[in-house]
Design a protein around this motif. Structure first.
Motif, PDB file in Angstrom:
ATOM      1  N   LEU A  65       5.916 -32.315 -24.243  1.00 56.72           N
ATOM      2  CA  LEU A  65       6.229 -31.031 -24.867  1.00 56.72           C
ATOM      3  C   LEU A  65       7.607 -31.174 -25.492  1.00 56.72           C
ATOM      4  CD1 LEU A  65       5.589 -28.053 -25.441  1.00 56.72           C
ATOM      5  CD2 LEU A  65       6.483 -27.489 -23.164  1.00 56.72           C
ATOM      6  N   ALA A  66       7.697 -31.002 -26.831  1.00 58.90           N
ATOM      7  CA  ALA A  66       8.962 -31.255 -27.504  1.00 58.90           C
ATOM      8  C   ALA A  66       8.935 -30.639 -28.896  1.00 58.90           C
ATOM      9  CB  ALA A  66       9.230 -32.756 -27.608  1.00 58.90           C
ATOM     10  N   ALA A  67      10.103 -30.596 -29.509  1.00 60.78           N
ATOM     11  CA  ALA A  67      10.169 -30.218 -30.914  1.00 60.78           C
ATOM     12  C   ALA A  67       9.402 -31.250 -31.734  1.00 60.78           C
ATOM     13  CB  ALA A  67      11.615 -30.140 -31.369  1.00 60.78           C
ATOM     14  N   ALA A  68       8.698 -30.772 -32.782  1.00 59.19           N
ATOM     15  CA  ALA A  68       7.876 -31.669 -33.607  1.00 59.19           C
ATOM     16  C   ALA A  68       8.671 -32.241 -34.774  1.00 59.19           C
ATOM     17  CB  ALA A  68       6.649 -30.923 -34.114  1.00 59.19           C
ATOM     18  N   VAL A  69       9.973 -32.060 -34.771  1.00 65.61           N
ATOM     19  CA  VAL A  69      10.861 -32.596 -35.799  1.00 65.61           C
ATOM     20  C   VAL A  69      12.006 -33.306 -35.080  1.00 65.61           C
ATOM     21  CG1 VAL A  69      10.290 -30.848 -37.522  1.00 65.61           C
ATOM     22  CG2 VAL A  69      12.133 -30.417 -35.885  1.00 65.61           C
ATOM     23  N   PRO A  70      12.743 -34.166 -35.785  1.00 65.05           N
ATOM     24  CA  PRO A  70      13.870 -34.858 -35.135  1.00 65.05           C
ATOM     25  C   PRO A  70      14.828 -33.864 -34.470  1.00 65.05           C
ATOM     26  CG  PRO A  70      13.429 -35.837 -37.271  1.00 65.05           C
ATOM     27  CD  PRO A  70      12.558 -34.611 -37.192  1.00 65.05           C
ATOM     28  N   ALA A  71      15.226 -34.195 -33.259  1.00 62.51           N
ATOM     29  CA  ALA A  71      16.081 -33.286 -32.498  1.00 62.51           C
ATOM     30  C   ALA A  71      16.914 -34.083 -31.503  1.00 62.51           C
ATOM     31  CB  ALA A  71      15.234 -32.248 -31.748  1.00 62.51           C
ATOM     32  N   SER A  72      18.094 -33.585 -31.216  1.00 65.11           N
ATOM     33  CA  SER A  72      18.861 -34.080 -30.081  1.00 65.11           C
ATOM     34  C   SER A  72      18.620 -33.130 -28.914  1.00 65.11           C
ATOM     35  CB  SER A  72      20.351 -34.151 -30.416  1.00 65.11           C
ATOM     36  OG  SER A  72      20.857 -32.860 -30.744  1.00 65.11           O
ATOM     37  N   THR A  73      18.764 -33.633 -27.702  1.00 63.28           N
ATOM     38  CA  THR A  73      18.439 -32.803 -26.544  1.00 63.28           C
ATOM     39  C   THR A  73      19.575 -32.801 -25.533  1.00 63.28           C
ATOM     40  OG1 THR A  73      17.407 -34.606 -25.285  1.00 63.28           O
ATOM     41  CG2 THR A  73      15.987 -33.365 -26.785  1.00 63.28           C
ATOM     42  N   LYS A  74      19.644 -31.723 -24.788  1.00 68.12           N
ATOM     43  CA  LYS A  74      20.548 -31.613 -23.650  1.00 68.12           C
ATOM     44  C   LYS A  74      19.788 -30.907 -22.530  1.00 68.12           C
ATOM     45  CE  LYS A  74      24.929 -31.604 -26.177  1.00 68.12           C
ATOM     46  NZ  LYS A  74      26.209 -30.903 -26.448  1.00 68.12           N
ATOM     47  N   GLN A  75      20.137 -31.259 -21.302  1.00 71.74           N
ATOM     48  CA  GLN A  75      19.391 -30.736 -20.157  1.00 71.74           C
ATOM     49  C   GLN A  75      20.369 -30.228 -19.103  1.00 71.74           C
ATOM     50  OE1 GLN A  75      16.934 -33.609 -17.851  1.00 71.74           O
ATOM     51  NE2 GLN A  75      15.147 -32.589 -18.726  1.00 71.74           N
ATOM     52  N   PHE A  76      20.037 -29.092 -18.516  1.00 75.91           N
ATOM     53  CA  PHE A  76      20.879 -28.539 -17.452  1.00 75.91           C
ATOM     54  C   PHE A  76      20.026 -27.660 -16.556  1.00 75.91           C
ATOM     55  CE2 PHE A  76      20.806 -25.278 -20.652  1.00 75.91           C
ATOM     56  CZ  PHE A  76      20.931 -24.063 -19.988  1.00 75.91           C
ATOM     57  N   TYR A  77      20.554 -27.360 -15.375  1.00 70.98           N
ATOM     58  CA  TYR A  77      19.878 -26.437 -14.475  1.00 70.98           C
ATOM     59  C   TYR A  77      20.381 -25.022 -14.715  1.00 70.98           C
ATOM     60  CZ  TYR A  77      17.583 -29.945 -11.551  1.00 70.98           C
ATOM     61  OH  TYR A  77      16.768 -30.947 -11.073  1.00 70.98           O
ATOM     62  N   PHE A  78      19.458 -24.069 -14.726  1.00 76.60           N
ATOM     63  CA  PHE A  78      19.852 -22.661 -14.698  1.00 76.60           C
ATOM     64  C   PHE A  78      20.774 -22.511 -13.489  1.00 76.60           C
ATOM     65  CE2 PHE A  78      19.193 -18.054 -14.502  1.00 76.60           C
ATOM     66  CZ  PHE A  78      19.161 -17.733 -15.851  1.00 76.60           C
ATOM     67  N   PRO A  79      21.953 -21.928 -13.652  1.00 74.05           N
ATOM     68  CA  PRO A  79      22.979 -21.985 -12.601  1.00 74.05           C
ATOM     69  C   PRO A  79      22.467 -21.602 -11.216  1.00 74.05           C
ATOM     70  CG  PRO A  79      23.902 -21.044 -14.591  1.00 74.05           C
ATOM     71  CD  PRO A  79      22.429 -21.219 -14.842  1.00 74.05           C
ATOM     72  N   ASP A  80      22.811 -22.452 -10.241  1.00 75.59           N
ATOM     73  CA  ASP A  80      22.519 -22.215  -8.823  1.00 75.59           C
ATOM     74  C   ASP A  80      21.026 -22.161  -8.522  1.00 75.59           C
ATOM     75  OD1 ASP A  80      25.232 -22.140  -8.309  1.00 75.59           O
ATOM     76  OD2 ASP A  80      25.357 -19.959  -8.442  1.00 75.59           O
ATOM     77  N   THR A  81      20.225 -22.904  -9.293  1.00 72.89           N
ATOM     78  CA  THR A  81      18.775 -22.912  -9.073  1.00 72.89           C
ATOM     79  C   THR A  81      18.229 -24.310  -9.313  1.00 72.89           C
ATOM     80  OG1 THR A  81      17.956 -22.531 -11.332  1.00 72.89           O
ATOM     81  CG2 THR A  81      18.709 -20.589 -10.109  1.00 72.89           C
ATOM     82  N   ASN A  82      16.927 -24.459  -9.084  1.00 73.95           N
ATOM     83  CA  ASN A  82      16.191 -25.666  -9.465  1.00 73.95           C
ATOM     84  C   ASN A  82      15.267 -25.383 -10.643  1.00 73.95           C
ATOM     85  OD1 ASN A  82      17.117 -27.787  -7.716  1.00 73.95           O
ATOM     86  ND2 ASN A  82      16.141 -26.713  -6.006  1.00 73.95           N
ATOM     87  N   VAL A  83      15.645 -24.434 -11.490  1.00 65.91           N
ATOM     88  CA  VAL A  83      14.954 -24.175 -12.753  1.00 65.91           C
ATOM     89  C   VAL A  83      15.637 -25.029 -13.823  1.00 65.91           C
ATOM     90  CG1 VAL A  83      14.432 -22.460 -14.518  1.00 65.91           C
ATOM     91  CG2 VAL A  83      14.286 -21.838 -12.092  1.00 65.91           C
ATOM     92  N   LEU A  84      14.866 -25.861 -14.506  1.00 60.92           N
ATOM     93  CA  LEU A  84      15.420 -26.856 -15.420  1.00 60.92           C
ATOM     94  C   LEU A  84      15.259 -26.405 -16.873  1.00 60.92           C
ATOM     95  CD1 LEU A  84      16.680 -29.738 -15.458  1.00 60.92           C
ATOM     96  CD2 LEU A  84      14.347 -30.600 -15.804  1.00 60.92           C
ATOM     97  N   ILE A  85      16.334 -26.526 -17.649  1.00 61.27           N
ATOM     98  CA  ILE A  85      16.323 -26.157 -19.062  1.00 61.27           C
ATOM     99  C   ILE A  85      16.543 -27.409 -19.902  1.00 61.27           C
ATOM    100  CG2 ILE A  85      17.278 -24.629 -20.831  1.00 61.27           C
ATOM    101  CD1 ILE A  85      16.228 -23.112 -18.403  1.00 61.27           C
ATOM    102  N   THR A  86      15.639 -27.687 -20.832  1.00 59.36           N
ATOM    103  CA  THR A  86      15.806 -28.781 -21.794  1.00 59.36           C
ATOM    104  C   THR A  86      15.933 -28.170 -23.180  1.00 59.36           C
ATOM    105  OG1 THR A  86      14.409 -30.200 -20.396  1.00 59.36           O
ATOM    106  CG2 THR A  86      14.877 -30.970 -22.624  1.00 59.36           C
ATOM    107  N   ARG A  87      17.061 -28.382 -23.841  1.00 61.14           N
ATOM    108  CA  ARG A  87      17.332 -27.763 -25.153  1.00 61.14           C
ATOM    109  C   ARG A  87      17.116 -28.782 -26.269  1.00 61.14           C
ATOM    110  NH1 ARG A  87      22.035 -23.560 -25.539  1.00 61.14           N
ATOM    111  NH2 ARG A  87      20.312 -22.073 -25.680  1.00 61.14           N
ATOM    112  N   PHE A  88      16.567 -28.305 -27.375  1.00 62.23           N
ATOM    113  CA  PHE A  88      16.299 -29.125 -28.548  1.00 62.23           C
ATOM    114  C   PHE A  88      17.105 -28.582 -29.725  1.00 62.23           C
ATOM    115  CE2 PHE A  88      12.776 -29.696 -25.738  1.00 62.23           C
ATOM    116  CZ  PHE A  88      12.388 -31.013 -25.897  1.00 62.23           C
ATOM    117  N   PHE A  89      17.984 -29.440 -30.272  1.00 58.86           N
ATOM    118  CA  PHE A  89      18.833 -29.054 -31.395  1.00 58.86           C
ATOM    119  C   PHE A  89      18.286 -29.715 -32.660  1.00 58.86           C
ATOM    120  CE2 PHE A  89      21.253 -28.877 -27.519  1.00 58.86           C
ATOM    121  CZ  PHE A  89      22.092 -27.778 -27.646  1.00 58.86           C
TER     122      PHE A  89
END
Length: 607
Positions: A65-89
């Motif tokens: 599951l990803a952006a269908a165009v070229p993208a850079s990514t960054k990943q972090f946890y929603f603060p104080d949780t185990n919910v994971l956020i992957t961002r596509f720029f």
């Protein structure tokens, strides 16, 4: 699937460290920084994999599951949780994937649910998804059929339902889709175990929002129990959240790691299945969590011991096994999966673990130390529990002098390891302390002399005049980082001259920067081929030993350096290579519990 066979291995496989972890206290999923879930076992930690592209990019299966165009990514946890956020720029916008697994009520049926919510934060972004499960570690055939905007993947042993808020297409094996989101738009995917003949569940936006909110609240409510407010709070709390993810709620078990066969050396054969309950690792994890104020996990693990680990008699193989299944089972036969190529070609891929039948005497000290701390900090143990403690100590008194395979599970023959003797001393010492504090009946007239005998045996035969240090085993001069536990267990004063000499020798020969090797396999053949990296738990033991010796500047610098080896989320595998890469199963409970202990003691000493 990802990549053609002729592509370079580093392109077909993300670095081990380029992953985050989500879970529901029954199983977990690894999510790469590219948005792909390439490891997921269902319905529990030790079930056969559904997605295992991390072990075979072509045959393992993945949820891309990803952006269908070229993208850079960054990943972090929603603060104080185990919910994971992957961002596509991307050039035209910013999007993110919110990955989480709702934590089921303990009384609810065990049906893991994996939710992936895609959000367009700015602009407009096209996305693509491909869901390609490969059941039974990629060996079991399956079918897929569309059913009212849902896809049902069915194999003989397991069926999964994928629901989505965007149109899906499928062939005989896989499901895929492409869709575009504008600012403020969302799309939701939910993958869950199919139950009976019922129609697949929906995953509308409102339901995903409720589950997201509830999952965030669960983790924050849990973490709020922490009593740690010192330096390095963020790293300590991330380690605590990781240890919690490695607990199996139905039984209270704690797994050593949620993966199998991630290599200790690329291309090497030191690949093991860690999805089980090592008595040693779990007991140390209990210590770390108790330090932070998490008593529920300690109580649950003690319940696991009471319910699932029966005394098997007093024979030479011991009343305890080295490890158990998450359900308490004792049979963990080791086998290989030759149809999987292994991470970056690092075969074999193993399931099960033959070390379960080894003799490792140190587990008794780790276990009884955790019982001692539980009784002291959490809840007094019962008289029934004390009977079990007495039986274990009696066995240790009879058998402590046997050669064994040792803490590092060597396969090069049994020896009389110092660390094994040390932890037998700990087992008897902690039982004596409990008996005296609680006025329990105990054979102190027998236990005390045996404890003292072990002490003098270590001091006389564990010390090498040649190395001016305590060494790995009797009749040898091999250095071993496991002896760093000597002052940590209160066996020896951290300022005793013979200990300071040992600390200096270890620092000169096994420490590189802040990284610590377990031992030199060339000097101590361990029966295994290939090399390994530095062992991260040993690096944190080294920090704690420096702290207790009063070498605070050295301890703090070594600790801060170790923090730079964590991945972008604060997670650690088992080992670190000479180039600083994570190696071995990931994430590793051993490393995170040692980080907690080192941070706690260093912070307290610094004041």
């Amino acid at each position: 699937m990802s990549g053609a066979p002729e592509q370079h291995e580093s392109v077909r496989y993300l670095p081990i460290a380029e992953h985050g972890l989500i879970g529901d206290l029954r199983t977990v999923a690894l999510v790469g920084t590219d948005g792909t879930i390439d490891w997921y076992c269902c319905p529990s930690f030790d079930s056969p994999s559904v997605f295992a592209a991390i072990l075979d990019a072509d045959r393992g299966g993945a949820f891309e599951l990803a952006a269908a165009v070229p993208a850079s990514t960054k990943q972090f946890y929603f603060p104080d949780t185990n919910v994971l956020i992957t961002r596509f720029f991307t050039e035209d916008g910013l999007g993110e994937i919110q990955d989480f697994m709702p934590v089921a009520d303990p009384d609810e049926a065990d049906r893991p649910r994996l939710v992936r919510r895609v959000v367009c934060v700015r602009g407009k972004i096209p996305f693509r998804a491909r869901v390609a499960p490969r059941f039974g570690y990629g060996a079991d055939p399956h079918t897929v059929r569309m059913l009212d905007q849902a896809a049902v993947f069915a194999s003989e042993a397991l069926s999964l339902t994928l629901t989505a808020t965007v149109p899906l297409e499928c062939d005989e094996k896989d499901v895929w889709t492409q869709f575009e989101l504008s600012q403020g738009d969302t799309a939701v995917f939910a993958l869950e175990q199919a139950g009976g003949q019922a129609l697949p569940g929906r995953c509308p936006h409102a339901e995903a929002e409720r589950e997201f909110t509830a999952t965030v609240a669960f983790w924050r409510r849990w973490l709020h129990q922490s009593r740690y407010h010192g330096r390095w709070r963020e790293m300590v709390h991330r380690s605590a959240l990781t240890l919690k993810l490695l607990t199996y709620a139905p039984t209270g078990a704690i797994v050593a790691a949620p993966t199998t066969s991630l290599p200790e050396q690329i291309g090497g054969g030191r690949n093991w299945d860690y999805r089980y309950v090592w008595v040693r690792d779990a007991a140390f994890a209990v210590y770390a969590l108790l330090r932070l104020g998490f008593a529920e996990e300690a109580e649950a693990f003690m319940g696991f011991l009471t319910r699932h680990i029966e005394r098997r008699g007093g024979g030479p193989s011991g009343p305890l096994q080295v490890m158990y299944g998450i359900d308490g089972r004792s049979e963990l036969p080791e086998g290989e999966l030759p149809h999987l190529e292994g991470y970056r070609g690092s075969a074999p891929v193993r399931v099960g673990n033959g070390a379960a039948t080894q003799l490792q005497l140190d587990i008794y000290g780790a276990l009884l130390d955790s019982v001692y701390l539980y009784d002291k900090w959490c809840r007094p143990i019962s008289s029934g529990h004390w009977r079990g403690v007495c039986a274990l100590v009696d066995w240790v008194c009879e058998h402590w002098d046997q050669p064994d395979e040792g803490v590092w599970e060597t396969r090069g023959g049994r020896k009389k390891f110092l660390y094994s003797h040390l932890m037998c001393w700990v087992a008897i010492d902690r039982a004596i302390r409990i008996a005296r504090r609680r006025s329990f009946p105990a054979e102190l007239g027998r236990w005390g002399p045996v404890r003292d005998e072990i002490y003098w045996r270590i001091m006389d035969k564990g010390w090498s005049p040649t190395r001016q240090a305590f060494v790995q085993h009797e009749d040898g001069d091999v250095l071993d980082a496991a002896v760093l536990m000597m002052p940590l267990t209160k066996f020896i004063s951290p300022n005793d001259p013979v200990w300071l000499s040992t600390l200096d020798t270890l620092g000169e020969e096994l420490v590189s920067d802040s990284l610590v090797w377990r031992y030199d396999p060339k000097a101590s053949p361990d029966g295994l081929e290939g090399e390994e990296g530095t062992f991260s738990i040993c690096s944190f033991w080294y920090v704690e030993a420096l702290t207790r010796a009063g070498r605070l500047n050295d301890a703090r610098l070594a600790f801060e350096k170790m923090l730079t080896y964590a991945n972008h989320l604060g997670l650690y595998a088992e080992e670190i290579s000479h180039t600083g890469e994570q190696q071995g199963n990931f994430p590793q409970a051993f490393t995170h519990l040692a980080l907690i202990s080192a941070a706690f003691n260093l912070d307290r000493t610094l004041g």
